[in-house]
Design a protein around this motif. Sequence first.
Motif, PDB file in Angstrom:
ATOM      1  N   LEU A 221     -45.839  99.870 -38.859  1.00 58.29           N
ATOM      2  CA  LEU A 221     -45.802 101.333 -38.858  1.00 58.29           C
ATOM      3  C   LEU A 221     -46.036 101.932 -37.472  1.00 58.29           C
ATOM      4  CD1 LEU A 221     -47.831 102.034 -42.127  1.00 58.29           C
ATOM      5  CD2 LEU A 221     -45.345 101.833 -41.849  1.00 58.29           C
ATOM      6  N   LYS A 222     -46.209 101.054 -36.476  1.00 58.49           N
ATOM      7  CA  LYS A 222     -46.467 101.482 -35.105  1.00 58.49           C
ATOM      8  C   LYS A 222     -47.727 102.347 -35.024  1.00 58.49           C
ATOM      9  CE  LYS A 222     -41.778 100.948 -33.682  1.00 58.49           C
ATOM     10  NZ  LYS A 222     -40.492 101.358 -34.073  1.00 58.49           N
TER      11      LYS A 222
ATOM     12  N   VAL B  98     -55.017 102.299 -39.072  1.00 58.43           N
ATOM     13  CA  VAL B  98     -54.605 101.799 -40.391  1.00 58.43           C
ATOM     14  C   VAL B  98     -55.837 101.636 -41.286  1.00 58.43           C
ATOM     15  CG1 VAL B  98     -53.616  99.838 -41.634  1.00 58.43           C
ATOM     16  CG2 VAL B  98     -52.521 100.668 -39.550  1.00 58.43           C
TER      17      VAL B  98
ATOM     18  N   SER C 192     -40.460  95.220 -38.616  1.00 63.94           N
ATOM     19  CA  SER C 192     -40.872  96.605 -38.851  1.00 63.94           C
ATOM     20  C   SER C 192     -39.668  97.501 -39.103  1.00 63.94           C
ATOM     21  CB  SER C 192     -41.715  97.131 -37.695  1.00 63.94           C
ATOM     22  OG  SER C 192     -40.985  97.138 -36.505  1.00 63.94           O
TER      23      SER C 192
ATOM     24  N   GLU D 230     -47.256 108.138 -46.111  1.00 61.34           N
ATOM     25  CA  GLU D 230     -47.831 107.141 -45.207  1.00 61.34           C
ATOM     26  C   GLU D 230     -48.982 106.396 -45.875  1.00 61.34           C
ATOM     27  OE1 GLU D 230     -48.746 107.015 -40.553  1.00 61.34           O
ATOM     28  OE2 GLU D 230     -50.108 108.366 -41.624  1.00 61.34           O
TER      29      GLU D 230
ATOM     30  N   ILE E 289     -49.884  95.692 -40.694  1.00 56.77           N
ATOM     31  CA  ILE E 289     -49.428  97.018 -41.112  1.00 56.77           C
ATOM     32  C   ILE E 289     -49.259  97.912 -39.894  1.00 56.77           C
ATOM     33  CG2 ILE E 289     -50.010  99.095 -42.433  1.00 56.77           C
ATOM     34  CD1 ILE E 289     -51.519  97.196 -44.389  1.00 56.77           C
TER      35      ILE E 289
ATOM     36  N   THR F  51     -39.084  99.641 -42.519  1.00 62.77           N
ATOM     37  CA  THR F  51     -38.881 101.093 -42.482  1.00 62.77           C
ATOM     38  C   THR F  51     -37.653 101.479 -43.285  1.00 62.77           C
ATOM     39  OG1 THR F  51     -39.934 101.212 -40.312  1.00 62.77           O
ATOM     40  CG2 THR F  51     -38.542 103.076 -40.950  1.00 62.77           C
TER      41      THR F  51
ATOM     42  N   THR G 263     -47.641 103.970 -48.375  1.00 60.06           N
ATOM     43  CA  THR G 263     -47.097 102.801 -47.693  1.00 60.06           C
ATOM     44  C   THR G 263     -48.221 101.866 -47.264  1.00 60.06           C
ATOM     45  OG1 THR G 263     -45.214 104.108 -46.925  1.00 60.06           O
ATOM     46  CG2 THR G 263     -45.653 102.044 -45.766  1.00 60.06           C
ATOM     47  N   ILE G 264     -49.282 102.412 -46.688  1.00 56.46           N
ATOM     48  CA  ILE G 264     -50.402 101.592 -46.236  1.00 56.46           C
ATOM     49  C   ILE G 264     -51.070 100.883 -47.414  1.00 56.46           C
ATOM     50  CG2 ILE G 264     -52.735 101.681 -45.242  1.00 56.46           C
ATOM     51  CD1 ILE G 264     -51.615 103.855 -43.299  1.00 56.46           C
TER      52      ILE G 264
END
Length: 159
Positions: free
Chosen positions: A136-137, A143, A59, A114, A132, A63, A117-118
């Motif tokens: 992305l925590k 998600v 992760s 975001e 995912i 990032t 990214t997802i």
Amino acid sequence: MRCDAHTFAQMYETVYIDLYRFALCLMRNKQEAEDAVSEAVLKAFENIRTLKEEKAFRSWIFTITANTCKSRLREAAKEKSESIEETLTNTPSEEIDYGMAIDIRRAFTVLDEEEQTIIGLSVFGGYNSREIGQMLKLKDNTVRSKKVRALEKMECVLR
């Protein structure tokens, strides 16, 4: 975390294909994606000491790659003064379905970072909600919800 070049290489080997796919989804250009991944890996190697646990490597490096891609895209947008029309007139018509390419690009740009990214990780990278979420925590359900809303936004633009 203490890490030598060999250990870093071993950790990188587990994610390099996925990193490239992810960068390609964001950059939309093979060479740009390769450059972004190279830059991100260099940044990661230089800053490996800031990583607290080896299990967070995946992760963490994703990032870094996402931030690198976003930065490169912002720089390219500043440098690029020609319009989409100029770009399209310089590209042979048999290579690209212009309408579809423009529509999808426009639909993707309505999403926030975001959401991009997802969608990128899910649709282009092949990751599931759990993976995912780990990167992305976020919780798996979060998600999934964000993905559904993002796809709905894109669908509205594409109608």
